[in-house]
Motif scaffolding. Structure first.
Motif, PDB file in Angstrom:
ATOM      1  N   GLY A  55      46.075  37.238  49.672  1.00 33.36           N
ATOM      2  CA  GLY A  55      46.135  36.111  48.742  1.00 33.36           C
ATOM      3  C   GLY A  55      46.442  36.581  47.337  1.00 33.36           C
ATOM      4  O   GLY A  55      46.043  37.666  46.930  1.00 33.36           O
TER       5      GLY A  55
ATOM      6  N   LEU B  93      45.863  35.495  43.530  1.00 34.37           N
ATOM      7  CA  LEU B  93      44.997  34.663  42.699  1.00 34.37           C
ATOM      8  C   LEU B  93      45.753  33.551  41.982  1.00 34.37           C
ATOM      9  O   LEU B  93      45.193  32.495  41.698  1.00 34.37           O
ATOM     10  CB  LEU B  93      44.294  35.580  41.688  1.00 34.37           C
ATOM     11  CG  LEU B  93      43.408  34.988  40.623  1.00 34.37           C
ATOM     12  CD1 LEU B  93      42.194  34.318  41.220  1.00 34.37           C
ATOM     13  CD2 LEU B  93      42.947  36.076  39.673  1.00 34.37           C
ATOM     14  N   PHE B  94      47.035  33.779  41.713  1.00 28.25           N
ATOM     15  CA  PHE B  94      47.789  32.785  40.942  1.00 28.25           C
ATOM     16  C   PHE B  94      48.643  31.867  41.809  1.00 28.25           C
ATOM     17  O   PHE B  94      49.363  31.023  41.284  1.00 28.25           O
ATOM     18  CB  PHE B  94      48.663  33.491  39.894  1.00 28.25           C
ATOM     19  CG  PHE B  94      47.820  34.249  38.913  1.00 28.25           C
ATOM     20  CD1 PHE B  94      47.036  33.576  37.983  1.00 28.25           C
ATOM     21  CD2 PHE B  94      47.763  35.631  38.955  1.00 28.25           C
ATOM     22  CE1 PHE B  94      46.227  34.273  37.101  1.00 28.25           C
ATOM     23  CE2 PHE B  94      46.960  36.337  38.073  1.00 28.25           C
ATOM     24  CZ  PHE B  94      46.182  35.655  37.149  1.00 28.25           C
TER      25      PHE B  94
HETATM   26  C1  LIG Z   1      41.604  48.418  40.952  1.00 29.45           C
HETATM   27  S1  LIG Z   1      41.622  47.461  42.389  1.00 29.45           S
HETATM   28  C2  LIG Z   1      40.020  46.754  42.320  1.00 29.45           C
HETATM   29  C3  LIG Z   1      39.305  46.821  43.655  1.00 29.45           C
HETATM   30  C4  LIG Z   1      37.820  46.490  43.593  1.00 29.45           C
HETATM   31  N1  LIG Z   1      37.562  45.147  43.172  1.00 29.45           N
HETATM   32  C5  LIG Z   1      37.056  47.455  42.700  1.00 29.45           C
HETATM   33  O1  LIG Z   1      36.653  47.081  41.622  1.00 29.45           O
HETATM   34  O2  LIG Z   1      36.886  48.612  43.115  1.00 29.45           O
HETATM   35  C6  LIG Z   1      42.750  46.185  41.895  1.00 29.45           C
HETATM   36  C7  LIG Z   1      43.326  45.364  43.065  1.00 29.45           C
HETATM   37  O3  LIG Z   1      43.832  44.123  42.548  1.00 29.45           O
HETATM   38  C8  LIG Z   1      44.834  43.657  43.438  1.00 29.45           C
HETATM   39  N2  LIG Z   1      45.599  42.590  42.747  1.00 29.45           N
HETATM   40  C9  LIG Z   1      46.411  42.735  41.678  1.00 29.45           C
HETATM   41  N3  LIG Z   1      46.900  41.529  41.320  1.00 29.45           N
HETATM   42  C10 LIG Z   1      46.381  40.606  42.162  1.00 29.45           C
HETATM   43  C11 LIG Z   1      46.514  39.196  42.274  1.00 29.45           C
HETATM   44  N4  LIG Z   1      47.301  38.494  41.452  1.00 29.45           N
HETATM   45  N5  LIG Z   1      45.838  38.564  43.257  1.00 29.45           N
HETATM   46  C12 LIG Z   1      45.052  39.280  44.110  1.00 29.45           C
HETATM   47  N6  LIG Z   1      44.897  40.617  44.042  1.00 29.45           N
HETATM   48  C13 LIG Z   1      45.545  41.280  43.077  1.00 29.45           C
HETATM   49  C14 LIG Z   1      45.584  44.932  43.735  1.00 29.45           C
HETATM   50  O4  LIG Z   1      46.321  44.839  44.922  1.00 29.45           O
HETATM   51  C15 LIG Z   1      44.477  45.971  43.823  1.00 29.45           C
HETATM   52  O5  LIG Z   1      44.106  46.205  45.165  1.00 29.45           O
END
Ligand SMILES: C[S@@+](CC[C@H](N)C(=O)[O-])C[C@H]1O[C@@H](n2cnc3c(N)ncnc32)[C@H](O)[C@@H]1O
Length: 415
Positions: A187, A189-190
């Motif tokens: 998914g 988020l936007f």
């Molecule tokens: C640094 S990780 C964070 C993982 C976990 N929440 C943590 O804090 O360890 C960032 C994640 O955000 C996801 N991501 C980036 N943009 C996103 C979006 N628009 N919607 C959903 N996920 C997104 C990326 O694929 C990536 O796996």
């Protein structure tokens, strides 16, 4: 002529990414990497391909995302989650299903840590489900396989690792009973249709995502989180994202190192009594956070009601909730005399004894309850917590295993 700004603009529109957060050169490198996959030298040609193909856009997204994560990252959040779930949520919602969201979940370490934290705390396995959502299908494939290398275990206690993982040639394989608690889905988020509905989740972990957005995009993201979080839910963010959350309609949950927030003006738990013993008296909720001997409530200033002539468990529970522990115990004992012993009544009496600072008596009550009904989930959960508090880790662990077996028998992940 297509330039770097076009690619950055497209990524911002598609996934919210602010190129400045990872550096424009990182976006450039990602574009170059995709062009070499297609053996293209002309960025204009690649732009035409990118804007015409959803698959190529996803491939570029996979190249720019930062999937960095590990188990129990910012441990305080998981301790707080387990405490809120066991002490506040569980007793207030008999029969309810706890809904948790990890967004973004990346390769799964975060949602699995949420499930392990609940398991460690004795939360019944059939009463919760974790949704893990991320934009990256590559990260989600890793999450689904649930095999991890040593980078995922930074700072994790080896005993925890042994409890939940089997060593294989590929890496550490997470055991099924935790994997089954988490459901993954892709998914963005936007996306306009992102997780439709409102107030779905009791706990949301949205950590280390907002830092990749500019301010206007962060505000949109927080709007989505506000919609998804239940009225009394708790939002956990990353350490550097707390200022942003406080500038919206959230207030700190005041839990050290948890980075946890409630919606502003969130209503406290309803005061009306619910069938005993599923609602834990407030005084007992407090006692779990400190040694039982410190849990005795000072004599109540309000007039003490006489025990009702026909004591019911709901009444005993209400008395306990108001801090009238002696009357609650009398009412419960009277119920036991009239109706005969039952696991439910003995479990409530155990809660009252624990709240009154008498853990030994509480243990006796829970054990009697389990003698009558060896599968009584609340008695298993409360006794496990109490034994853990008293330092009997093995005893607590045995009870948790029994509790998981009971939960497994009575059904799986329901959502
Ligand atoms: C640094 S990780 C964070 C993982 C976990 N929440 C943590 O804090 O360890 C960032 C994640 O955000 C996801 N991501 C980036 N943009 C996103 C979006 N628009 N919607 C959903 N996920 C997104 C990326 O694929 C990536 O796996």
């Amino acid at each position: 002529m297509t330039g770097a700004a076009d690619f950055e603009g497209l990524l911002k529109q598609a996934m919210g990414l602010d190129a400045a957060s990872i550096g424009s050169s990182a976006v450039e490198r990602a574009v170059q990497a995709r062009m070499s996959v297609h053996e293209l030298a002309d960025s204009q040609v690649y732009w035409s391909l990118l804007t015409a193909s959803a698959g190529e856009l996803q491939a570029l997204i996979e190249t720019v995302v930062v999937p960095e994560t590990w188990f129990f990252r910012d441990r305080g959040a998981f301790v707080t989650l387990a405490r809120f779930a066991c002490q506040d949520w569980l007793p207030a919602r008999p029969g309810g299903m706890l809904r948790l969201l990890s967004l973004p979940c990346s390769s799964g370490e975060e949602p699995y840590s949420m499930a392990m934290a609940l398991h460690e705390a004795g939360f019944p396995a059939d009463r919760y489900g974790v949704d893990g959502v991320d934009i990256s299908t590559r990260a989600l494939a890793h999450a689904g396989a649930a095999v991890y290398g040593k980078n995922s275990f930074r700072g994790v206690d080896p005993a925890v690792r042994q409890r939940y993982f089997d060593t294989t040639a590929q890496g550490e394989q997470l055991r099924d009973f935790i994997r089954q608690r988490v459901r993954f889905q892709q998914g963005n988020l936007f996306a306009p249709d992102f997780l439709p509905g409102a107030e779905i989740y009791d706990f949301i972990f949205c950590r280390n995502l907002l830092i990749y957005f500019d301010r206007a995009t962060q505000d949109r993201a927080v709007g989505v989180l506000q919609r998804l979080l239940s009225a009394r839910g708790v939002l956990f963010v990353g350490p550097s994202e707390t200022g942003l959350i406080l500038s919206h309609d959230f207030v700190s949950a005041k839990e050290p190192m948890a980075f946890a927030f409630h919606k502003r003006g969130a209503v406290p738990e309803p005061a009306k009594p619910v069938p005993a013993p599923l609602r834990m008296p407030a005084v007992q909720r407090a006692s779990l956070a400190r040694p039982a001997s410190a849990a005795v409530r000072p004599a109540s200033a309000s007039p003490r009601p006489a025990p009702p002539p026909k004591a019911s468990l709901a009444e005993a529970s209400a008395l306990a909730d108001q801090g009238h522990l002696a009357e609650a115990a009398t009412s419960c004992e009277e119920h036991l005399r009239r109706q005969g012993p039952s696991a439910q009544a003995l479990c409530l009496l155990g809660l009252i004894r624990a709240a009154a600072g008498n853990p030994e008596e509480a243990v006796r009550c829970y054990r009697k309850a389990l003698y009558l009904d060896q599968d009584h989930p609340e008695s298993l959960a409360h006794l496990a917590l109490l034994l853990a508090q008293q330092g009997d880790a093995d005893g607590a662990q045995r009870l948790r295993k029994r509790l998981s077996r009971v939960s497994e028998r009575s059904g799986g992940h329901e959502h």
